[in-house]
Write a protein that holds these residues in place. Structure first.
Motif, PDB file in Angstrom:
ATOM      1  N   GLU A 191       0.863  -1.183   0.000  1.00 32.31           N
ATOM      2  CA  GLU A 191       0.000   0.000   0.000  1.00 32.31           C
ATOM      3  C   GLU A 191       0.905   1.240   0.000  1.00 32.31           C
ATOM      4  OE1 GLU A 191      -4.122  -1.515   2.049  1.00 32.31           O
ATOM      5  OE2 GLU A 191      -2.610  -0.690   3.397  1.00 32.31           O
ATOM      6  N   PRO A 192       1.395   1.644  -1.167  1.00 29.87           N
ATOM      7  CA  PRO A 192       2.391   2.715  -1.232  1.00 29.87           C
ATOM      8  C   PRO A 192       1.833   4.071  -0.837  1.00 29.87           C
ATOM      9  CG  PRO A 192       1.673   2.103  -3.437  1.00 29.87           C
ATOM     10  CD  PRO A 192       1.078   1.097  -2.494  1.00 29.87           C
ATOM     11  N   LEU A 193       2.662   4.837  -0.129  1.00 30.01           N
ATOM     12  CA  LEU A 193       2.286   6.165   0.362  1.00 30.01           C
ATOM     13  C   LEU A 193       3.362   7.171  -0.020  1.00 30.01           C
ATOM     14  CD1 LEU A 193       1.175   5.022   3.903  1.00 30.01           C
ATOM     15  CD2 LEU A 193      -0.336   6.211   2.315  1.00 30.01           C
ATOM     16  N   TRP A 194       2.929   8.377  -0.321  1.00 35.37           N
ATOM     17  CA  TRP A 194       3.854   9.450  -0.676  1.00 35.37           C
ATOM     18  C   TRP A 194       3.714  10.563   0.352  1.00 35.37           C
ATOM     19  CZ3 TRP A 194       7.600   9.507  -4.330  1.00 35.37           C
ATOM     20  CH2 TRP A 194       8.219  10.731  -4.594  1.00 35.37           C
ATOM     21  N   ARG A 195       4.856  10.982   0.921  1.00 38.77           N
ATOM     22  CA  ARG A 195       4.814  12.000   1.975  1.00 38.77           C
ATOM     23  C   ARG A 195       4.661  13.402   1.373  1.00 38.77           C
ATOM     24  NH1 ARG A 195       9.443  13.412   6.571  1.00 38.77           N
ATOM     25  NH2 ARG A 195       8.082  14.670   7.926  1.00 38.77           N
ATOM     26  N   PHE A 196       3.740  14.160   1.976  1.00 38.15           N
ATOM     27  CA  PHE A 196       3.520  15.557   1.618  1.00 38.15           C
ATOM     28  C   PHE A 196       4.027  16.459   2.747  1.00 38.15           C
ATOM     29  CE2 PHE A 196       1.021  13.648  -1.555  1.00 38.15           C
ATOM     30  CZ  PHE A 196       0.652  14.598  -2.492  1.00 38.15           C
ATOM     31  N   PRO A 197       4.334  17.709   2.452  1.00 37.41           N
ATOM     32  CA  PRO A 197       4.891  18.595   3.485  1.00 37.41           C
ATOM     33  C   PRO A 197       3.815  19.273   4.333  1.00 37.41           C
ATOM     34  CG  PRO A 197       4.859  19.735   1.388  1.00 37.41           C
ATOM     35  CD  PRO A 197       4.357  18.340   1.123  1.00 37.41           C
ATOM     36  N   LEU A 198       4.090  19.383   5.615  1.00 38.31           N
ATOM     37  CA  LEU A 198       3.286  20.229   6.500  1.00 38.31           C
ATOM     38  C   LEU A 198       3.834  21.650   6.376  1.00 38.31           C
ATOM     39  CD1 LEU A 198       3.046  17.821   9.550  1.00 38.31           C
ATOM     40  CD2 LEU A 198       1.081  18.759   8.310  1.00 38.31           C
ATOM     41  N   ALA A 199       3.561  22.265   5.251  1.00 40.49           N
ATOM     42  CA  ALA A 199       4.189  23.539   4.891  1.00 40.49           C
ATOM     43  C   ALA A 199       3.537  24.695   5.648  1.00 40.49           C
ATOM     44  CB  ALA A 199       4.080  23.770   3.385  1.00 40.49           C
ATOM     45  N   ASP A 200       4.239  25.204   6.670  1.00 42.45           N
ATOM     46  CA  ASP A 200       3.630  26.246   7.496  1.00 42.45           C
ATOM     47  C   ASP A 200       3.469  27.566   6.761  1.00 42.45           C
ATOM     48  OD1 ASP A 200       6.244  27.090   7.420  1.00 42.45           O
ATOM     49  OD2 ASP A 200       6.615  26.820   9.560  1.00 42.45           O
ATOM     50  N   VAL A 201       4.016  27.671   5.537  1.00 42.79           N
ATOM     51  CA  VAL A 201       3.800  28.881   4.742  1.00 42.79           C
ATOM     52  C   VAL A 201       2.318  29.069   4.437  1.00 42.79           C
ATOM     53  CG1 VAL A 201       4.115  27.726   2.508  1.00 42.79           C
ATOM     54  CG2 VAL A 201       4.635  30.159   2.727  1.00 42.79           C
ATOM     55  N   TYR A 202       1.539  27.985   4.533  1.00 42.22           N
ATOM     56  CA  TYR A 202       0.094  28.079   4.277  1.00 42.22           C
ATOM     57  C   TYR A 202      -0.728  28.208   5.557  1.00 42.22           C
ATOM     58  CZ  TYR A 202       1.516  26.447  -0.327  1.00 42.22           C
ATOM     59  OH  TYR A 202       2.126  26.329  -1.553  1.00 42.22           O
ATOM     60  N   GLU A 203      -0.075  28.329   6.694  1.00 42.32           N
ATOM     61  CA  GLU A 203      -0.786  28.410   7.968  1.00 42.32           C
ATOM     62  C   GLU A 203      -1.736  29.606   8.008  1.00 42.32           C
ATOM     63  OE1 GLU A 203      -2.090  27.175  11.544  1.00 42.32           O
ATOM     64  OE2 GLU A 203      -0.524  26.083  10.480  1.00 42.32           O
ATOM     65  N   ASP A 204      -1.357  30.723   7.401  1.00 40.49           N
ATOM     66  CA  ASP A 204      -2.206  31.916   7.433  1.00 40.49           C
ATOM     67  C   ASP A 204      -3.558  31.679   6.768  1.00 40.49           C
ATOM     68  OD1 ASP A 204      -0.321  33.311   8.797  1.00 40.49           O
ATOM     69  OD2 ASP A 204       0.378  34.502   7.084  1.00 40.49           O
ATOM     70  N   LYS A 205      -3.639  30.723   5.882  1.00 43.13           N
ATOM     71  CA  LYS A 205      -4.912  30.438   5.215  1.00 43.13           C
ATOM     72  C   LYS A 205      -5.979  29.952   6.198  1.00 43.13           C
ATOM     73  CE  LYS A 205      -3.424  29.356   0.479  1.00 43.13           C
ATOM     74  NZ  LYS A 205      -4.491  30.074  -0.238  1.00 43.13           N
ATOM     75  N   LEU A 206      -5.544  29.399   7.338  1.00 43.45           N
ATOM     76  CA  LEU A 206      -6.500  28.878   8.318  1.00 43.45           C
ATOM     77  C   LEU A 206      -7.182  29.975   9.128  1.00 43.45           C
ATOM     78  CD1 LEU A 206      -4.503  25.860   9.845  1.00 43.45           C
ATOM     79  CD2 LEU A 206      -6.235  25.790   8.051  1.00 43.45           C
ATOM     80  N   ARG A 207      -6.711  31.204   9.012  1.00 43.02           N
ATOM     81  CA  ARG A 207      -7.237  32.264   9.864  1.00 43.02           C
ATOM     82  C   ARG A 207      -8.719  32.518   9.617  1.00 43.02           C
ATOM     83  NH1 ARG A 207      -2.510  36.953   9.838  1.00 43.02           N
ATOM     84  NH2 ARG A 207      -0.984  35.783  11.092  1.00 43.02           N
ATOM     85  N   SER A 208      -9.430  32.717  10.716  1.00 41.16           N
ATOM     86  CA  SER A 208     -10.843  33.105  10.681  1.00 41.16           C
ATOM     87  C   SER A 208     -11.002  34.389  11.483  1.00 41.16           C
ATOM     88  CB  SER A 208     -11.701  31.994  11.292  1.00 41.16           C
ATOM     89  OG  SER A 208     -12.985  32.464  11.638  1.00 41.16           O
ATOM     90  N   SER A 209     -11.927  35.224  11.080  1.00 39.26           N
ATOM     91  CA  SER A 209     -12.161  36.479  11.808  1.00 39.26           C
ATOM     92  C   SER A 209     -12.969  36.264  13.076  1.00 39.26           C
ATOM     93  CB  SER A 209     -12.883  37.480  10.907  1.00 39.26           C
ATOM     94  OG  SER A 209     -14.144  36.954  10.495  1.00 39.26           O
ATOM     95  N   VAL A 210     -13.584  35.074  13.219  1.00 43.15           N
ATOM     96  CA  VAL A 210     -14.462  34.853  14.374  1.00 43.15           C
ATOM     97  C   VAL A 210     -14.099  33.616  15.194  1.00 43.15           C
ATOM     98  CG1 VAL A 210     -16.408  36.035  13.294  1.00 43.15           C
ATOM     99  CG2 VAL A 210     -16.154  33.568  12.979  1.00 43.15           C
ATOM    100  N   ALA A 211     -13.184  32.785  14.705  1.00 43.31           N
ATOM    101  CA  ALA A 211     -12.867  31.529  15.403  1.00 43.31           C
ATOM    102  C   ALA A 211     -11.370  31.267  15.312  1.00 43.31           C
ATOM    103  CB  ALA A 211     -13.656  30.374  14.780  1.00 43.31           C
ATOM    104  N   ASP A 212     -10.937  30.181  15.932  1.00 49.93           N
ATOM    105  CA  ASP A 212      -9.518  29.839  15.910  1.00 49.93           C
ATOM    106  C   ASP A 212      -9.059  29.398  14.526  1.00 49.93           C
ATOM    107  OD1 ASP A 212      -8.831  30.245  18.701  1.00 49.93           O
ATOM    108  OD2 ASP A 212     -10.086  28.499  19.130  1.00 49.93           O
TER     109      ASP A 212
END
Length: 517
Positions: free
Chosen positions: A427-448
């Protein structure tokens, strides 16, 4: 108005083949309808070679098997099958009807797995097979062959009559001089193949039967069979104890959500025995909620609980594979439905532990339920390592197609161990990066956090989940790319794949924490 039985009970299902070991050569297994012999590629212009048992079969039938292979342009490629009908039976075995010459390639586990699957397909509806293919296998070859034969046999039906095809009833692994010493090896192989079978079955069951309550009952039944402890949270307990993600996703359904916990303790466990937690996404049907999916995208959403099915199936096989650590399996089960009480875009959900999510897309529900289970594991179980498995993002399918799964990890040693387990297990798997450069995309104006911040979708989903695992070593298997097989291919059968069960059992059956040292 009563509900018809066909909506509440599962019909008798087809079963995987039974297996036996024998030191006798294949032709000496009386009653076998089919004899299957290994074909190995030759070197240079030498054509192909036949493996153990071939000389005796050729002599008994008075047939030149090498000439047959040459006439059919056989190459010995893994999974290649050349058939010889024997309508009158053999001299000593009147039940014999076919001899199959099966390519085993370079005899790697990959090749043996494919040979097993090819044999399974070629012998459907037969009573029994005797084969010497595992006699050419290396250390991991017998397990690979058995797993391939089991999973290549998988079938599911809900017809009024009998199934169109059934797996061969019995496969005798013949020509093994040390057969008496390999029973434990065979039991492990059957357990691994059986976990893949169970995960596929659970994912294939239609959602007019399968709901969170039904899935919890399957877990209870498994716990009784496999000496596991089990606990189930109902909708009231989920709400009272702060599992806001699971409760919110499941609130629109007529069948309320559940959180399922299974506990495995190895026989020689002590207070110092570490714990691994597995978390599975258990969305028993996904309409997308109010952010509703197009009709064609809903067709296979009965399998959106494949992650949960994998966790349940793995828990049932841990004892047979000799898992040396404690393992807790958590399945966050809900149906993402549409009603007047449905979760709305713009709603804010409070997860277990207090972190909040603004729901901007109700079709990004899997991460909402996984978040609760991960946070609970960190708070109440305090494991040495966390692994979650989920059909989470369509972006993963776009990136990898349908033959490779993706994963993320916050620990390089754990990542290497998971990747190696996937390769070894098929069952082959390919690792992807936990690229924190995209962390800002998670921002919400009303929640965490925003639950659907957009692309790159698989990465931002993993970053969303990472906030719920604390500082623990963690791997996230996003198997949306491989949740369904579009066609039969080697051990994969069309439909839900149960991808992940073999990876996890390979990792857990060895020393799963060695990579964390």
């Amino acid at each position: 108005m009563s509900t018809p039985d066909t909506l509440t009970t599962l019909p008798a299902q087809v079963s995987p083949p039974e297996f036996a070991l024998s030191a006798l050569p294949p032709h000496a297994i009386l009653g076998a309808e089919v004899l299957a012999l290994p074909v190995l590629p030759g070197e240079g212009a030498d054509g192909v070679l036949l493996g153990p048992g071939a000389d005796q079969v050729a002599e008994e039938l008075g047939t030149d098997l090498l000439a047959l292979l040459e006439m059919c342009s056989a190459t010995g490629k893994a999974g290649e099958v050349t058939s010889l009908p024997v309508p009158l039976g053999g001299e000593h075995n009147k039940a014999l009807r076919w001899v199959l010459l099966v390519g085993v390639g370079q005899q790697r586990p990959l090749d043996l797995r494919r040979a097993g699957a090819a044999l399974a397909r070629a012998t459907r509806d037969r009573a029994s097979v005797a084969t010497s293919i595992p006699a050419v296998a290396g250390a991991d070859g017998l397990e690979a062959f058995v797993v391939g034969a089991m999973l290549g046999s998988f079938g599911f039906h809900w017809r009024a009559g009998p199934p169109e095809h059934v797996p061969v009833g019995r496969i005798v692994l013949a020509g093994l001089p040390d057969a008496d010493d390999r029973n434990a090896e065979l039991r492990r192989a059957v357990a691994v193949g059986g976990a893949g079978w169970r995960a596929r079955m659970l994912a294939t069951v239609p959602s007019n039967l399968k709901n969170p309550h039904w899935l919890a009952e399957q877990a209870r039944e498994l716990a009784g069979e496999c000496a596991l402890d089990v606990a189930v949270w109902d909708e009231e307990q989920l709400a009272e104890q702060g599992f806001g993600g699971i409760a919110a996703v499941g609130q629109a359904s007529a069948t309320p959500p559940r959180l399922i916990r299974l506990d495995y303790t190895p026989d020689k466990a002590t207070r110092k025995t570490p714990t691994v937690v597995l978390v599975g996404k258990g969305i028993t049907f996904d309409t997308g909620g109010l952010s509703i999916k197009p009709g064609e995208a809903m067709v296979n959403m009965k399998r959106d609980m494949t992650g949960g099915a994998v966790v349940i199936a793995v828990m049932g096989a841990l004892r047979e594979v000799g898992c040396p650590v404690r393992v807790v399996g958590l399945v966050a089960a809900a149906e993402n439905a549409v009603s007047g009480n449905a979760l709305r875009p713009g709603d804010v959900v409070r997860h277990y532990g207090g972190r909040t999510s603004e729901v901007t897309n109700t079709d990004a529900e899997g991460r909402l339920v996984l978040a609760d289970a991960l946070a609970y594991a960190v708070d109440k179980i305090d494991p040495a390592v966390l692994v979650d498995v989920a059909t989470l993002t369509g972006a993963m399918k776009v990136a990898l197609g349908q033959n490779v799964g993706g994963f993320f990890a916050n620990h390089d040693g754990l990542a290497a161990a998971v990747s190696e387990a996937g390769e070894a297990a098929g069952e082959p798997l390919w690792r992807f990066p936990l690229a924190d450069v995209y962390e800002d995309k998670l921002r919400s104006s009303v929640a965490d956090a925003d639950n659907a911040p957009g692309g790159p979708g698989a990465v931002t989903a993993a970053l969303f989940l990472q906030h719920f695992v604390g500082d623990l070593p963690w791997a996230h298997l996003d198997i949306a790319s491989v949740g369904d097989a579009p066609a039969d291919l080697h051990e994969w059968t069309t439909g839900p794949t149960g991808f992940g069960a073999r990876v996890l059992l390979r990792w857990l059956g060895d020393d799963p924490l060695e990579a964390l040292a």
